[in-house]
Design an enzyme around this catalytic site. Structure first.
Site, PDB file in Angstrom:
ATOM      1  N   GLY A  49     120.383 -10.220  24.741  1.00 10.29           N
ATOM      2  CA  GLY A  49     119.977  -8.811  24.836  1.00 10.29           C
ATOM      3  C   GLY A  49     119.069  -8.414  23.686  1.00 10.29           C
ATOM      4  O   GLY A  49     118.290  -9.218  23.175  1.00 10.29           O
ATOM      5  N   SER A  50     119.182  -7.165  23.251  1.00 10.52           N
ATOM      6  CA  SER A  50     118.221  -6.589  22.305  1.00 10.52           C
ATOM      7  C   SER A  50     118.223  -7.244  20.934  1.00 10.52           C
ATOM      8  O   SER A  50     117.270  -7.055  20.171  1.00 10.52           O
ATOM      9  CB  SER A  50     118.464  -5.086  22.159  1.00 10.52           C
ATOM     10  OG  SER A  50     118.292  -4.454  23.401  1.00 10.52           O
ATOM     11  N   THR A  51     119.248  -7.981  20.589  1.00 13.66           N
ATOM     12  CA  THR A  51     119.235  -8.683  19.292  1.00 13.66           C
ATOM     13  C   THR A  51     118.093  -9.695  19.255  1.00 13.66           C
ATOM     14  O   THR A  51     117.590 -10.038  18.190  1.00 13.66           O
ATOM     15  CB  THR A  51     120.557  -9.424  19.019  1.00 13.66           C
ATOM     16  OG1 THR A  51     120.846 -10.298  20.122  1.00 13.66           O
ATOM     17  CG2 THR A  51     121.706  -8.452  18.810  1.00 13.66           C
ATOM     18  N   PHE A  52     117.671 -10.138  20.439  1.00 14.18           N
ATOM     19  CA  PHE A  52     116.603 -11.137  20.515  1.00 14.18           C
ATOM     20  C   PHE A  52     115.250 -10.545  20.163  1.00 14.18           C
ATOM     21  O   PHE A  52     114.298 -11.264  19.834  1.00 14.18           O
ATOM     22  CB  PHE A  52     116.577 -11.713  21.939  1.00 14.18           C
ATOM     23  CG  PHE A  52     115.922 -13.047  22.055  1.00 14.18           C
ATOM     24  CD1 PHE A  52     114.662 -13.170  22.650  1.00 14.18           C
ATOM     25  CD2 PHE A  52     116.533 -14.198  21.581  1.00 14.18           C
ATOM     26  CE1 PHE A  52     114.052 -14.412  22.770  1.00 14.18           C
ATOM     27  CE2 PHE A  52     115.928 -15.429  21.684  1.00 14.18           C
ATOM     28  CZ  PHE A  52     114.685 -15.548  22.275  1.00 14.18           C
TER      29      PHE A  52
END
Lengths: 557, 98
Positions: A286-289
């Site tokens: 998800g957005s951590t990427f």
């Protein structure tokens, strides 16, 4: 005359018979007879090695051996079977009928009653003074911290021959180092069975197993496990995990995952719990990427922190429309704001700037699609699809961390590169291997490659600090500290589509931002109080960070 | 004189041989019989090693974090709720209180 011949042939026959028997004993049966003779005047036994221990970085024991014994019976020497079985079953907690059936098996000279019986029980059994009861040393593994770091340690079971063998985690990966090698002693004995000093002696000393010193700090592990357990309960999650790593060395300072098991009683837990999900299970980041994709675009000088894009509404990608997580749009925004607001639309812009080949290239550079090389037995790595199979929508979704599968250790290692001036390190649990003489072999930190430049790493760090200070999770952040991080909320793929309710909430970050002491990833699977990483994983990350700052004496900047 | 010394030596040689043979038999017999002592010492070593292992296990158990936490709770220790930091350089001469 005939008498002389008769006696002659009789003597000849006797001579032949005696010759044959001598030939039989001295040639045909010589080996077995020699062995029988040797067993009468030689004592022979194996000298078992001691399995190596596992210590944390401060020398505290995490896995050691404890004295224990194999309890056996010699049925021919038992005087009263019923009384023997009653006393033994009571002391060992066995079923009396089973003990009776074991010791009354026909033609058995020796039967094992119980393996790895601890010393206090052995002493009680010795006091019973039962004829036909015997003991043999059989060391047992002991974990003083109970189930702490269970997945990291693994456990010791038996192989097909009944010998100790390590499975999973460190016990499995380093089994050959830990197990050592048995020795042997062969000594001439007298009629009473005592050794003869001037007799034949042949001794091969056992090679005791080597011990391991870890990067892990048990206090940090305890902090992490306690807070993770509290977080899972508070946010109603099904599972949770945390990895804490030193970004400069790749040393694993803590690794926790719940639910877990007790390695001392591993057989009472379902076998699917043994594998460490932090190195073997995949999830969509998800957005951590986004921080990794953004750092790639910064490195290629395709964007800067102040590059702007128009976020006016959902962006069309082929037949699909990608929208922001909250369906709010803010017009002209900078790349820094894209991270602060975790804008999927903004990341599609960045992904398109990078292009498919460069995005996949950076993913490989950050270590996705390959094993990290961590020294744990069960590491796996999901492969990356070949670039020719990527469609436009795949590029778009990958730019915000969906449609790709990674392991938690891959994720924390990649973000660790951002904290380490762009250098990707090989993660390691063990820092030293020590042999029985005390000689230590250091496992030096290994730099895998330079992924981005130091200056790019500093830029993305500032953007991540801004994401923490101004993002959705800013309310939970400890005051006075510069923490670089990113929240993540990824939908869980179920049967070919994404479940609309179930998420993996995560937060990845490092602190202090200017000289990181640790990089940490927190994941919570299906939190029920809120699906969002900013409301579950992020506050948990900050809670753990507060405790770590206090433990390490890191004052606010 | 040398001749008489040599004669004396040659005449005493059988006696020396007998004495040495007897000595070897006595010593060998003693050594052969010391096997029991060796067994006793090895039993003692095993017992002490086992005791050592048990004590090492008890030390590890007593110094485990879980046990320390339990004992700390029993004695009334609690988790700190706030953390204060004091700069050491320069060392403050007076601290304000709230």
């Amino acid at each position: 005359m005939w008498r002389s011949s008769f006696i002659f042939w009789l003597l000849t026959l006797a001579f032949v018979v005696i010759d044959y028997r001598l030939f039989h004993w001295q040639v045909l049966s010589s080996d077995s007879l020699r062995q029988q003779a040797a067993s009468q005047y030689f004592l022979e036994f194996q000298l078992p090695p001691t399995r190596g221990s596992i210590f944390d970085q401060n020398g505290n024991s995490l896995a050691i051996h404890q004295p224990a014994s194999l309890v056996y019976a010699q049925p021919k020497k038992i005087e009263n079977v019923k009384s023997f079985a009653a006393k033994i079953s009571d002391a060992l907690g066995l079923d009396e009928k089973e003990v009776v059936s074991t010791i009354t098996q026909p033609d058995r000279f020796w039967v094992a009653l119980s393996h790895k019986v601890e010393q206090p029980i052995v002493e009680k059994l010795k006091e019973l003074n039962l004829a036909g009861l015997g003991f043999e040393k059989e060391a047992k593994r002991y974990y003083p911290e109970a189930s702490m770091a269970a997945h990291l340690l693994g456990f010791v079971g038996s192989d097909e021959r009944g010998s100790d063998k390590g499975y999973f985690g460190l016990e499995g990966y380093y089994d050959r180092q830990l197990v050592g090698r048995a020795g042997a002693l062969r000594i001439e004995k007298d009629a009473k069975g005592n050794p003869i000093l001037i007799g034949d002696v042949s001794r091969v000393e056992p090679q005791h197993g080597r011990s391991l010193t870890l990067w892990l700090d048990r206090a940090v592990e305890r902090i992490v496990e306690r807070r993770l357990a509290e977080g899972i309960a508070k946010y109603g999650a099904k599972e949770g995990s945390v990895i804490v790593m030193d970004p400069k060395t790749g040393g694993i300072l803590a690794m926790a995952t719940f639910p877990n098991y007790d390695p001392a009683t591993y057989s009472t837990f379902p076998s699917d719990m043994y594998k460490n999900p932090l190195v073997s299970a995949t999830y969509e980041p998800g957005s951590t990427f986004k921080v990794l994709v953004m750092s790639g675009a910064l490195e290629e000088k395709l964007v800067t922190p102040t590059t702007t894009m128009e976020e006016t509404g959902p962006v069309e990608v082929g037949e699909y429309a990608v929208q922001t997580w909250n369906n709010e749009y803010h017009g002209e925004i900078t790349m820094t704001k894209v991270l602060e607001r975790s804008s999927n639309v903004g990341m599609v812009f960045v992904g398109r700037k990078l292009g498919k080949e460069k995005l996949i290239g950076f993913m490989k550079q950050f270590g996705f699609g390959e094993s990290t090389g961590i020294d744990l037995e069960e590491e796996t790595s999901p492969g990356l699809r070949p670039s020719q199979e990527w469609r436009e929508i795949d590029l778009a979704t990958a730019s915000f961390g969906q449609g790709i599968a990674v392991t938690p250790i891959q994720m924390v290692r990649a973000v660790g590169a951002l904290a380490n001036n762009g250098a990707l390190m090989e993660p390691h649990v063990v820092s030293k291997i020590i042999d029985e003489s005390g000689k230590s072999i250091d496992i030096k930190p290994k730099k895998v490659r330079q992924v981005i430049s130091g200056s790019t790493a500093r830029i993305i760090t500032e953007m991540m600090v801004a994401a923490v200070d101004n993002g959705e999770a800013k309310w939970a952040k400890p005051a006075g500290y510069r923490i670089a991080g990113k929240t993540g909320t990824a939908q869980i793929p179920v049967a070919g589509h994404y479940d609309k309710d179930k998420t993996i909430a995560s937060f990845v970050g490092f602190a202090p931002a200017d000289n990181p002491k640790f990089v940490m990833l927190v994941t919570l699977r299906e939190p029920s109080t809120s699906p969002w990483g900013s409301e579950t994983a992020a506050p948990l990350f900050f809670t753990i960070s507060r405790d770590l700052f206090a433990y390490w004496g890191i004052s606010p900047q | 004189m040398i001749k008489s010394a040599v004669t004396f030596f040659l005449k005493s040689l059988p006696l020396f041989v007998v004495i040495l043979v007897v000595f070897q038999v006595v010593v060998t017999n003693e050594l052969a019989g010391m096997g029991q002592n060796v067994t006793d010492i090895e039993t003692q070593i095993e017992a002490v090693s086992a005791q050592n292992e048990l004590l090492r296990q008890q030390v590890a158990s007593s110094s485990s974090l879980l046990l320390i936490e339990e004992k700390a709770k029993e004695q009334g220790f609690t988790q700190p709720t706030t953390t204060s930091y004091m700069p050491l350089d320069p060392l403050p001469l007076a601290l304000g209180s709230q």
